[in-house]
Design a protein around this motif. Structure first.
Motif, PDB file in Angstrom:
ATOM      1  N   PHE A  12      57.258  61.306  40.389  1.00 58.36           N
ATOM      2  CA  PHE A  12      56.564  60.413  41.317  1.00 58.36           C
ATOM      3  C   PHE A  12      55.176  60.904  41.719  1.00 58.36           C
ATOM      4  N   SER A  22      46.610  52.262  43.472  1.00 55.86           N
ATOM      5  CA  SER A  22      47.593  52.421  44.548  1.00 55.86           C
ATOM      6  C   SER A  22      47.287  51.474  45.693  1.00 55.86           C
ATOM      7  N   CYS A  25      48.193  47.805  44.796  1.00 56.01           N
ATOM      8  CA  CYS A  25      49.646  47.578  44.839  1.00 56.01           C
ATOM      9  C   CYS A  25      50.120  47.542  46.290  1.00 56.01           C
ATOM     10  N   VAL A  55      55.932  46.642  41.874  1.00 57.34           N
ATOM     11  CA  VAL A  55      56.460  48.004  41.773  1.00 57.34           C
ATOM     12  C   VAL A  55      56.385  48.496  40.324  1.00 57.34           C
ATOM     13  N   LEU A  56      56.683  47.608  39.361  1.00 56.62           N
ATOM     14  CA  LEU A  56      56.597  47.996  37.953  1.00 56.62           C
ATOM     15  C   LEU A  56      55.177  48.399  37.571  1.00 56.62           C
ATOM     16  N   TYR A  58      52.939  49.590  39.512  1.00 54.72           N
ATOM     17  CA  TYR A  58      52.680  50.883  40.129  1.00 54.72           C
ATOM     18  C   TYR A  58      53.354  52.010  39.335  1.00 54.72           C
ATOM     19  N   LEU A  59      54.612  51.796  38.987  1.00 56.29           N
ATOM     20  CA  LEU A  59      55.380  52.854  38.316  1.00 56.29           C
ATOM     21  C   LEU A  59      54.768  53.278  36.977  1.00 56.29           C
ATOM     22  N   THR A  63      52.616  57.241  38.115  1.00 54.02           N
ATOM     23  CA  THR A  63      53.675  58.252  38.084  1.00 54.02           C
ATOM     24  C   THR A  63      53.488  59.079  36.817  1.00 54.02           C
ATOM     25  N   GLN A  79      53.759  50.999  28.192  1.00 55.92           N
ATOM     26  CA  GLN A  79      52.957  50.811  29.407  1.00 55.92           C
ATOM     27  C   GLN A  79      52.228  49.462  29.354  1.00 55.92           C
TER      28      GLN A  79
END
Lengths: 285, 195
Positions: A12, A22, A25, A55-56, A58-59, A63, A79
Protein backbone atom coordinates in the motif's frame (compact mmCIF):
# COMPACT_ATOMS: atom_id res chain seq x y z
CA UNK A 1 13.43 -6.61 -4.60
CA UNK A 2 13.94 -8.09 -1.16
CA UNK A 3 12.28 -6.22 1.63
CA UNK A 4 11.76 -7.04 5.27
CA UNK A 5 8.79 -4.72 5.76
CA UNK A 6 5.41 -6.48 5.98
CA UNK A 7 3.89 -7.22 2.60
CA UNK A 8 0.73 -5.17 3.14
CA UNK A 9 2.74 -2.11 4.11
CA UNK A 10 4.95 -2.53 1.05
CA UNK A 11 1.91 -3.08 -1.13
CA UNK A 12 0.00 0.00 0.00
CA UNK A 13 3.00 2.34 -0.06
CA UNK A 14 2.77 4.21 -3.38
CA UNK A 15 5.77 3.41 -5.58
CA UNK A 16 5.69 6.95 -6.98
CA UNK A 17 3.33 9.09 -4.99
CA UNK A 18 1.32 11.58 -7.04
CA UNK A 19 -0.71 14.36 -5.45
CA UNK A 20 -2.72 14.68 -8.62
CA UNK A 21 -3.75 11.00 -8.75
CA UNK A 22 -4.34 10.52 -5.03
CA UNK A 23 -6.05 13.91 -4.78
CA UNK A 24 -8.34 13.21 -7.75
CA UNK A 25 -9.38 9.82 -6.38
CA UNK A 26 -9.96 11.27 -2.90
CA UNK A 27 -11.92 14.22 -4.34
CA UNK A 28 -14.13 11.88 -6.38
CA UNK A 29 -14.96 9.79 -3.30
CA UNK A 30 -15.54 12.82 -1.04
CA UNK A 31 -17.76 14.57 -3.60
CA UNK A 32 -19.75 11.40 -4.15
CA UNK A 33 -20.31 10.70 -0.46
CA UNK A 34 -21.18 14.35 0.13
CA UNK A 35 -23.68 14.15 -2.72
CA UNK A 36 -25.27 11.04 -1.21
CA UNK A 37 -25.47 12.63 2.24
CA UNK A 38 -27.23 15.63 0.67
CA UNK A 39 -29.99 13.40 -0.56
CA UNK A 40 -28.92 12.55 -4.11
CA UNK A 41 -30.35 9.10 -4.73
CA UNK A 42 -28.14 6.53 -6.44
CA UNK A 43 -29.09 3.28 -4.74
CA UNK A 44 -26.65 0.91 -3.06
CA UNK A 45 -25.53 -1.02 -6.15
CA UNK A 46 -24.75 2.05 -8.24
CA UNK A 47 -22.83 3.70 -5.40
CA UNK A 48 -20.84 0.54 -4.88
CA UNK A 49 -19.99 0.29 -8.58
CA UNK A 50 -18.80 3.90 -8.66
CA UNK A 51 -16.62 3.57 -5.56
CA UNK A 52 -15.19 0.29 -6.85
CA UNK A 53 -14.17 2.00 -10.10
CA UNK A 54 -12.39 4.84 -8.27
CA UNK A 55 -10.69 2.47 -5.82
CA UNK A 56 -9.45 0.31 -8.72
CA UNK A 57 -7.91 3.35 -10.42
CA UNK A 58 -6.17 4.21 -7.17
CA UNK A 59 -4.95 0.67 -6.53
CA UNK A 60 -3.25 0.22 -9.90
CA UNK A 61 -1.48 3.60 -9.80
CA UNK A 62 -0.72 4.36 -6.14
CA UNK A 63 0.41 1.03 -4.72
CA UNK A 64 3.19 -1.47 -5.33
CA UNK A 65 1.12 -2.64 -8.30
CA UNK A 66 2.52 0.43 -10.09
CA UNK A 67 6.07 -0.85 -9.45
CA UNK A 68 5.26 -4.19 -11.07
CA UNK A 69 3.58 -2.34 -13.95
CA UNK A 70 6.75 -0.37 -14.62
CA UNK A 71 9.01 -3.40 -14.66
CA UNK A 72 6.89 -6.17 -16.17
CA UNK A 73 5.14 -5.85 -19.51
CA UNK A 74 2.17 -8.07 -18.74
CA UNK A 75 1.45 -6.27 -15.46
CA UNK A 76 1.63 -2.99 -17.37
CA UNK A 77 -1.02 -4.33 -19.78
CA UNK A 78 -3.11 -5.27 -16.74
CA UNK A 79 -2.70 -1.75 -15.38
CA UNK A 80 -3.95 -0.29 -18.65
CA UNK A 81 -6.80 -2.79 -18.77
CA UNK A 82 -7.99 -1.35 -15.46
CA UNK A 83 -7.23 2.30 -16.34
CA UNK A 84 -8.71 2.27 -19.84
CA UNK A 85 -11.40 -0.41 -19.63
CA UNK A 86 -12.54 -1.79 -16.30
CA UNK A 87 -12.43 1.18 -13.90
CA UNK A 88 -13.84 3.83 -16.28
CA UNK A 89 -16.46 1.30 -17.39
CA UNK A 90 -17.62 0.87 -13.78
CA UNK A 91 -17.57 4.62 -13.15
CA UNK A 92 -19.58 5.35 -16.30
CA UNK A 93 -22.00 2.51 -15.54
CA UNK A 94 -22.75 4.12 -12.17
CA UNK A 95 -23.69 7.36 -13.99
CA UNK A 96 -22.43 9.43 -11.04
CA UNK A 97 -22.99 12.86 -12.64
CA UNK A 98 -25.99 13.88 -10.59
CA UNK A 99 -24.54 12.67 -7.27
CA UNK A 100 -21.19 14.37 -7.91
CA UNK A 101 -22.97 17.60 -8.85
CA UNK A 102 -25.00 17.43 -5.64
CA UNK A 103 -21.78 16.98 -3.69
CA UNK A 104 -20.10 20.01 -5.28
CA UNK A 105 -19.66 22.96 -2.87
CA UNK A 106 -22.32 25.63 -3.42
CA UNK A 107 -19.77 28.37 -4.16
CA UNK A 108 -18.33 26.40 -7.10
CA UNK A 109 -21.80 25.59 -8.43
CA UNK A 110 -22.83 29.26 -8.24
CA UNK A 111 -19.57 30.33 -9.89
CA UNK A 112 -19.97 27.80 -12.70
CA UNK A 113 -23.62 28.77 -13.22
CA UNK A 114 -22.50 32.35 -13.92
CA UNK A 115 -19.84 31.31 -16.49
CA UNK A 116 -22.13 30.91 -19.46
CA UNK A 117 -19.29 31.49 -21.95
CA UNK A 118 -16.97 28.95 -20.37
CA UNK A 119 -19.84 26.47 -20.08
CA UNK A 120 -20.61 26.82 -23.78
CA UNK A 121 -16.97 26.28 -24.76
CA UNK A 122 -16.54 23.25 -22.49
CA UNK A 123 -19.79 21.68 -23.67
CA UNK A 124 -18.91 22.26 -27.33
CA UNK A 125 -15.41 20.80 -26.88
CA UNK A 126 -16.83 17.83 -24.99
CA UNK A 127 -19.45 17.14 -27.66
CA UNK A 128 -16.83 17.52 -30.37
CA UNK A 129 -14.56 14.88 -28.85
CA UNK A 130 -17.57 12.64 -28.15
CA UNK A 131 -18.50 12.27 -31.81
CA UNK A 132 -18.86 8.54 -32.38
CA UNK A 133 -16.16 8.20 -35.04
CA UNK A 134 -13.62 10.39 -33.22
CA UNK A 135 -14.26 8.72 -29.86
CA UNK A 136 -13.64 5.22 -31.27
CA UNK A 137 -10.52 6.30 -33.18
CA UNK A 138 -9.20 7.92 -30.01
CA UNK A 139 -9.99 4.81 -27.96
CA UNK A 140 -8.07 2.32 -30.11
CA UNK A 141 -5.61 4.94 -31.36
CA UNK A 142 -4.30 5.58 -27.86
CA UNK A 143 -3.73 1.86 -27.28
CA UNK A 144 -1.79 1.60 -30.54
CA UNK A 145 0.06 4.88 -29.90
CA UNK A 146 1.48 3.93 -26.51
CA UNK A 147 2.32 0.44 -27.81
CA UNK A 148 4.50 1.86 -30.60
CA UNK A 149 7.90 0.44 -29.57
CA UNK A 150 9.89 3.73 -29.64
CA UNK A 151 7.15 5.67 -27.85
CA UNK A 152 6.67 2.87 -25.34
CA UNK A 153 10.42 2.94 -24.63
CA UNK A 154 10.43 6.65 -23.80
CA UNK A 155 7.22 6.44 -21.80
CA UNK A 156 8.60 3.73 -19.54
CA UNK A 157 11.92 5.54 -19.14
CA UNK A 158 10.74 9.06 -18.41
CA UNK A 159 8.64 9.64 -15.33
CA UNK A 160 6.82 12.58 -16.92
CA UNK A 161 5.81 10.66 -20.05
CA UNK A 162 4.81 7.69 -17.92
CA UNK A 163 2.25 9.80 -16.06
CA UNK A 164 1.02 11.45 -19.25
CA UNK A 165 0.47 7.96 -20.69
CA UNK A 166 -1.50 6.71 -17.70
CA UNK A 167 -3.60 9.89 -17.42
CA UNK A 168 -4.40 9.82 -21.12
CA UNK A 169 -5.58 6.21 -20.85
CA UNK A 170 -7.75 6.85 -17.79
CA UNK A 171 -9.34 10.04 -19.17
CA UNK A 172 -9.97 8.53 -22.58
CA UNK A 173 -11.46 5.44 -20.94
CA UNK A 174 -13.85 7.68 -19.00
CA UNK A 175 -14.85 9.57 -22.16
CA UNK A 176 -15.47 6.46 -24.22
CA UNK A 177 -17.41 4.39 -21.71
CA UNK A 178 -19.37 7.48 -20.68
CA UNK A 179 -20.46 7.87 -24.29
CA UNK A 180 -21.33 4.18 -24.59
CA UNK A 181 -23.27 3.89 -21.33
CA UNK A 182 -24.87 7.36 -21.13
CA UNK A 183 -28.57 7.16 -20.31
CA UNK A 184 -31.32 9.66 -21.05
CA UNK A 185 -30.74 11.52 -17.78
CA UNK A 186 -27.42 12.73 -19.19
CA UNK A 187 -28.27 15.94 -21.05
CA UNK A 188 -24.74 16.86 -22.18
CA UNK A 189 -23.33 13.65 -23.63
CA UNK A 190 -24.55 12.95 -27.19
CA UNK A 191 -27.30 10.30 -27.04
CA UNK A 192 -26.29 7.70 -29.58
CA UNK A 193 -28.86 5.15 -30.65
CA UNK A 194 -28.47 1.58 -29.38
CA UNK A 195 -27.59 0.42 -32.89
CA UNK A 196 -24.72 2.91 -33.27
CA UNK A 197 -23.37 2.03 -29.85
CA UNK A 198 -23.35 -1.70 -30.59
CA UNK A 199 -21.64 -1.03 -33.90
CA UNK A 200 -18.90 1.03 -32.23
CA UNK A 201 -18.42 -1.58 -29.53
CA UNK A 202 -17.95 -4.25 -32.19
CA UNK A 203 -15.69 -1.99 -34.27
CA UNK A 204 -13.25 -1.27 -31.44
CA UNK A 205 -12.92 -5.02 -30.74
CA UNK A 206 -11.23 -5.74 -34.06
CA UNK A 207 -8.09 -3.57 -33.72
CA UNK A 208 -7.72 -4.58 -30.08
CA UNK A 209 -7.78 -8.25 -31.08
CA UNK A 210 -5.22 -7.60 -33.83
CA UNK A 211 -2.87 -5.69 -31.51
CA UNK A 212 -3.21 -8.27 -28.73
CA UNK A 213 -2.83 -11.29 -31.00
CA UNK A 214 0.19 -9.76 -32.71
CA UNK A 215 1.90 -9.45 -29.31
CA UNK A 216 0.80 -12.90 -28.18
CA UNK A 217 2.01 -14.69 -31.30
CA UNK A 218 5.18 -12.70 -31.97
CA UNK A 219 8.37 -14.75 -31.82
CA UNK A 220 10.43 -11.62 -31.26
CA UNK A 221 10.67 -9.35 -28.26
CA UNK A 222 9.04 -6.12 -29.42
CA UNK A 223 9.54 -4.02 -26.28
CA UNK A 224 13.15 -4.04 -25.11
CA UNK A 225 12.63 -1.40 -22.43
CA UNK A 226 11.83 -4.11 -19.86
CA UNK A 227 15.23 -5.72 -20.50
CA UNK A 228 16.91 -2.32 -20.48
CA UNK A 229 15.39 -1.37 -17.13
CA UNK A 230 15.29 -4.84 -15.61
CA UNK A 231 12.23 -6.91 -14.82
CA UNK A 232 10.60 -7.11 -11.39
CA UNK A 233 11.52 -10.78 -11.24
CA UNK A 234 13.24 -13.17 -13.68
CA UNK A 235 10.82 -14.30 -16.39
CA UNK A 236 11.39 -15.10 -20.04
CA UNK A 237 10.84 -11.92 -22.11
CA UNK A 238 8.68 -13.83 -24.60
CA UNK A 239 6.43 -15.26 -21.86
CA UNK A 240 6.05 -11.74 -20.49
CA UNK A 241 5.10 -10.47 -23.94
CA UNK A 242 2.68 -13.34 -24.63
CA UNK A 243 0.86 -12.78 -21.34
CA UNK A 244 0.69 -9.06 -22.11
CA UNK A 245 -0.71 -9.83 -25.55
CA UNK A 246 -3.41 -12.09 -24.13
CA UNK A 247 -4.44 -9.39 -21.64
CA UNK A 248 -4.61 -6.79 -24.44
CA UNK A 249 -6.59 -9.20 -26.59
CA UNK A 250 -9.15 -11.17 -24.59
CA UNK A 251 -10.42 -9.32 -21.50
CA UNK A 252 -10.10 -5.97 -23.29
CA UNK A 253 -12.26 -7.15 -26.18
CA UNK A 254 -14.67 -8.87 -23.77
CA UNK A 255 -15.48 -5.48 -22.24
CA UNK A 256 -17.25 -4.64 -25.51
CA UNK A 257 -19.39 -7.76 -25.14
CA UNK A 258 -20.27 -6.91 -21.54
CA UNK A 259 -21.21 -3.37 -22.57
CA UNK A 260 -23.32 -4.69 -25.45
CA UNK A 261 -25.20 -7.04 -23.08
CA UNK A 262 -25.94 -4.17 -20.71
CA UNK A 263 -27.21 -2.04 -23.61
CA UNK A 264 -29.33 -4.95 -24.86
CA UNK A 265 -30.90 -5.28 -21.43
CA UNK A 266 -31.66 -1.54 -21.39
CA UNK A 267 -33.15 -1.77 -24.86
CA UNK A 268 -35.46 -4.65 -23.85
CA UNK A 269 -36.47 -2.82 -20.70
CA UNK A 270 -37.25 0.36 -22.57
CA UNK A 271 -39.34 -1.60 -25.12
CA UNK A 272 -41.30 -3.51 -22.50
CA UNK A 273 -41.63 -0.19 -20.65
CA UNK A 274 -43.04 1.37 -23.80
CA UNK A 275 -45.46 -1.51 -24.26
CA UNK A 276 -46.59 -1.26 -20.64
CA UNK A 277 -47.05 2.47 -21.05
CA UNK A 278 -48.95 1.94 -24.29
CA UNK A 279 -51.24 -0.61 -22.64
CA UNK A 280 -51.80 1.72 -19.75
CA UNK A 281 -52.83 4.46 -22.20
CA UNK A 282 -55.19 2.05 -23.95
CA UNK A 283 -56.80 0.99 -20.68
CA UNK A 284 -57.28 4.56 -19.62
CA UNK A 285 -58.98 5.51 -22.86
CA UNK B 1 -12.38 17.14 -16.74
CA UNK B 2 -9.72 19.05 -18.65
CA UNK B 3 -10.30 20.02 -22.22
CA UNK B 4 -9.42 16.85 -24.14
CA UNK B 5 -8.18 18.74 -27.18
CA UNK B 6 -5.79 20.69 -25.02
CA UNK B 7 -4.71 17.43 -23.44
CA UNK B 8 -3.96 15.94 -26.83
CA UNK B 9 -2.12 19.05 -27.92
CA UNK B 10 0.09 18.95 -24.82
CA UNK B 11 0.66 15.25 -25.35
CA UNK B 12 1.75 15.55 -28.94
CA UNK B 13 3.90 18.56 -28.13
CA UNK B 14 5.70 16.71 -25.34
CA UNK B 15 6.35 13.71 -27.54
CA UNK B 16 7.46 15.91 -30.39
CA UNK B 17 10.00 17.75 -28.25
CA UNK B 18 11.12 14.49 -26.68
CA UNK B 19 11.72 13.09 -30.16
CA UNK B 20 13.68 16.19 -31.18
CA UNK B 21 16.02 15.87 -28.22
CA UNK B 22 17.29 12.62 -29.70
CA UNK B 23 20.39 13.85 -31.41
CA UNK B 24 21.36 11.86 -34.48
CA UNK B 25 25.09 12.10 -33.86
CA UNK B 26 25.15 9.53 -31.04
CA UNK B 27 24.95 5.77 -31.45
CA UNK B 28 23.51 5.45 -27.96
CA UNK B 29 20.31 7.16 -26.87
CA UNK B 30 20.76 10.72 -25.64
CA UNK B 31 19.18 10.91 -22.18
CA UNK B 32 20.61 14.27 -21.08
CA UNK B 33 18.14 15.83 -18.70
CA UNK B 34 15.90 12.75 -18.66
CA UNK B 35 17.72 11.25 -15.68
CA UNK B 36 19.59 12.60 -12.65
CA UNK B 37 23.38 13.05 -12.43
CA UNK B 38 25.72 10.42 -11.04
CA UNK B 39 25.30 9.98 -7.30
CA UNK B 40 25.59 6.90 -5.11
CA UNK B 41 26.58 5.43 -1.76
CA UNK B 42 28.08 1.97 -2.29
CA UNK B 43 30.77 -0.40 -1.06
CA UNK B 44 33.88 -1.20 -3.12
CA UNK B 45 35.57 -4.61 -3.49
CA UNK B 46 37.74 -3.90 -0.44
CA UNK B 47 34.64 -3.37 1.70
CA UNK B 48 35.08 0.40 1.97
CA UNK B 49 32.17 2.84 1.68
CA UNK B 50 32.47 4.91 -1.47
CA UNK B 51 30.44 7.56 -3.28
CA UNK B 52 30.52 9.39 -6.61
CA UNK B 53 33.23 11.78 -5.39
CA UNK B 54 35.69 8.87 -5.21
CA UNK B 55 35.17 8.27 -8.92
CA UNK B 56 34.94 11.88 -10.10
CA UNK B 57 36.75 13.33 -13.09
CA UNK B 58 36.31 10.46 -15.54
CA UNK B 59 33.73 9.43 -18.09
CA UNK B 60 31.75 6.76 -16.23
CA UNK B 61 29.81 3.81 -17.58
CA UNK B 62 27.32 2.53 -15.01
CA UNK B 63 26.15 -1.05 -15.39
CA UNK B 64 24.11 -3.29 -13.09
CA UNK B 65 24.58 -7.06 -12.98
CA UNK B 66 25.85 -10.01 -10.93
CA UNK B 67 28.95 -12.16 -11.26
CA UNK B 68 27.02 -15.44 -11.69
CA UNK B 69 25.26 -13.88 -14.70
CA UNK B 70 25.36 -16.38 -17.57
CA UNK B 71 24.96 -14.09 -20.55
CA UNK B 72 24.21 -10.37 -20.46
CA UNK B 73 26.84 -9.22 -17.95
CA UNK B 74 29.95 -10.91 -19.40
CA UNK B 75 28.94 -9.95 -22.94
CA UNK B 76 28.28 -6.33 -22.05
CA UNK B 77 31.41 -5.96 -19.92
CA UNK B 78 33.55 -7.53 -22.66
CA UNK B 79 31.96 -5.13 -25.14
CA UNK B 80 32.71 -2.11 -22.94
CA UNK B 81 36.28 -3.32 -22.35
CA UNK B 82 36.77 -3.73 -26.11
CA UNK B 83 35.37 -0.24 -26.71
CA UNK B 84 37.85 1.23 -24.22
CA UNK B 85 40.73 -0.66 -25.89
CA UNK B 86 39.63 0.93 -29.19
CA UNK B 87 40.35 4.39 -27.77
CA UNK B 88 43.74 6.07 -28.18
CA UNK B 89 45.99 4.86 -25.37
CA UNK B 90 46.42 8.24 -23.75
CA UNK B 91 42.69 8.62 -23.05
CA UNK B 92 41.89 5.04 -21.97
CA UNK B 93 42.56 5.97 -18.36
CA UNK B 94 39.94 8.75 -18.53
CA UNK B 95 37.11 6.20 -18.83
CA UNK B 96 35.88 3.88 -16.10
CA UNK B 97 33.24 1.18 -15.90
CA UNK B 98 31.31 0.97 -12.64
CA UNK B 99 30.00 -2.57 -12.47
CA UNK B 100 27.44 -2.73 -9.69
CA UNK B 101 26.44 -6.14 -8.42
CA UNK B 102 22.79 -6.32 -7.38
CA UNK B 103 23.46 -9.72 -5.81
CA UNK B 104 25.49 -8.76 -2.70
CA UNK B 105 24.56 -12.02 -0.95
CA UNK B 106 26.78 -14.03 -3.31
CA UNK B 107 29.14 -11.37 -4.69
CA UNK B 108 31.63 -10.71 -1.91
CA UNK B 109 34.56 -8.31 -2.35
CA UNK B 110 37.01 -10.95 -3.50
CA UNK B 111 34.66 -12.37 -6.13
CA UNK B 112 33.79 -8.90 -7.37
CA UNK B 113 37.41 -7.85 -7.58
CA UNK B 114 38.40 -10.97 -9.56
CA UNK B 115 35.38 -10.73 -11.86
CA UNK B 116 35.71 -7.02 -12.61
CA UNK B 117 39.49 -7.24 -12.92
CA UNK B 118 39.16 -9.92 -15.61
CA UNK B 119 37.66 -7.29 -17.93
CA UNK B 120 40.46 -4.77 -17.47
CA UNK B 121 41.83 -2.28 -15.01
CA UNK B 122 39.20 0.33 -15.93
CA UNK B 123 36.40 -1.86 -14.54
CA UNK B 124 35.56 -1.29 -10.87
CA UNK B 125 33.39 -3.81 -9.03
CA UNK B 126 30.97 -2.23 -6.56
CA UNK B 127 28.02 -3.39 -4.51
CA UNK B 128 26.19 -2.35 -1.37
CA UNK B 129 23.36 -3.05 1.02
CA UNK B 130 19.88 -3.73 -0.40
CA UNK B 131 18.92 -0.25 0.72
CA UNK B 132 21.85 1.37 -1.09
CA UNK B 133 21.20 -0.67 -4.22
CA UNK B 134 17.51 0.13 -4.21
CA UNK B 135 18.16 3.85 -3.80
CA UNK B 136 20.52 3.79 -6.78
CA UNK B 137 18.38 1.62 -9.09
CA UNK B 138 15.34 3.77 -8.33
CA UNK B 139 17.35 6.87 -9.17
CA UNK B 140 17.86 5.53 -12.70
CA UNK B 141 14.38 3.99 -13.01
CA UNK B 142 15.74 0.46 -13.27
CA UNK B 143 15.14 -2.53 -11.03
CA UNK B 144 16.30 -6.03 -10.18
CA UNK B 145 14.73 -9.13 -8.67
CA UNK B 146 15.63 -12.65 -7.59
CA UNK B 147 14.26 -15.95 -8.89
CA UNK B 148 13.58 -19.07 -6.80
CA UNK B 149 16.73 -20.94 -5.68
CA UNK B 150 17.24 -24.47 -7.05
CA UNK B 151 18.46 -27.44 -4.95
CA UNK B 152 22.06 -26.17 -5.18
CA UNK B 153 21.03 -22.74 -3.90
CA UNK B 154 21.60 -21.18 -7.32
CA UNK B 155 19.14 -18.56 -8.42
CA UNK B 156 18.68 -16.24 -11.34
CA UNK B 157 18.69 -12.45 -11.01
CA UNK B 158 16.76 -10.08 -13.27
CA UNK B 159 18.55 -6.79 -13.81
CA UNK B 160 18.88 -3.88 -16.20
CA UNK B 161 20.76 -4.57 -19.43
CA UNK B 162 21.45 -0.90 -20.08
CA UNK B 163 24.68 1.01 -19.61
CA UNK B 164 24.29 4.58 -18.40
CA UNK B 165 27.07 6.88 -19.58
CA UNK B 166 28.07 10.01 -17.63
CA UNK B 167 30.54 12.68 -18.74
CA UNK B 168 33.53 13.61 -16.59
CA UNK B 169 31.47 16.11 -14.59
CA UNK B 170 29.01 13.37 -13.61
CA UNK B 171 26.18 14.58 -15.84
CA UNK B 172 24.03 11.85 -17.37
CA UNK B 173 24.46 11.70 -21.16
CA UNK B 174 23.71 8.39 -22.88
CA UNK B 175 21.92 5.11 -22.58
CA UNK B 176 23.88 2.40 -24.34
CA UNK B 177 21.80 -0.60 -25.37
CA UNK B 178 22.99 -4.13 -26.00
CA UNK B 179 22.84 -3.83 -29.77
CA UNK B 180 25.74 -1.37 -30.12
CA UNK B 181 29.10 -2.65 -31.36
CA UNK B 182 32.37 -1.95 -29.52
CA UNK B 183 33.35 0.45 -32.33
CA UNK B 184 30.10 2.41 -31.97
CA UNK B 185 30.52 2.60 -28.20
CA UNK B 186 34.12 3.76 -28.66
CA UNK B 187 32.88 6.43 -31.04
CA UNK B 188 30.42 7.71 -28.43
CA UNK B 189 33.11 7.60 -25.74
CA UNK B 190 35.40 9.73 -27.89
CA UNK B 191 32.69 12.37 -28.20
CA UNK B 192 31.97 12.22 -24.48
CA UNK B 193 35.67 12.72 -23.71
CA UNK B 194 35.73 15.83 -25.89
CA UNK B 195 32.92 17.24 -23.73
Amino acid sequence: MIDNTPFLLTFFTPWEFSWLVSGSCAAAVVLYLRGLSRGADAGFARSLVFLLGVVLMYLVTQTHFDYWSQYMFFVHRGQHLVLHHLAPFLIALAAPGAVLAAGMPEAIKRWYARQSGLRRILTAAYRFIQQPFLASILFVGLIAFWLTPEIHFDAMLSERLYWIMNWSMALDGLLFWWLMLADTRDRITPQLSYGVRMLLLAAIMVPQIIIGARLAFSKQVIFDVYAVCGRAWPISPLTDQQLGGLITWIPAAMMSVVAALILLRRLLHSQSGNRAAAQETLCNE
Amino acid sequence: MKNPILRLAILSFTLFTAACQQSAEWHGKDISGLMPDLQFELVNDRGESVNEADYAGKVSLLFFGFTYCPDICPTTLAQLAAAIRNLPEDVQQQVQVLFISVDPARDNGERLSQYAGAFGEQVAGLSGSQEQLQTLTRRYRVTYGYGEADENGDYNVSHSSAVFAFDNTGRVRLLIREDLSAAQIADDLQKLLKG
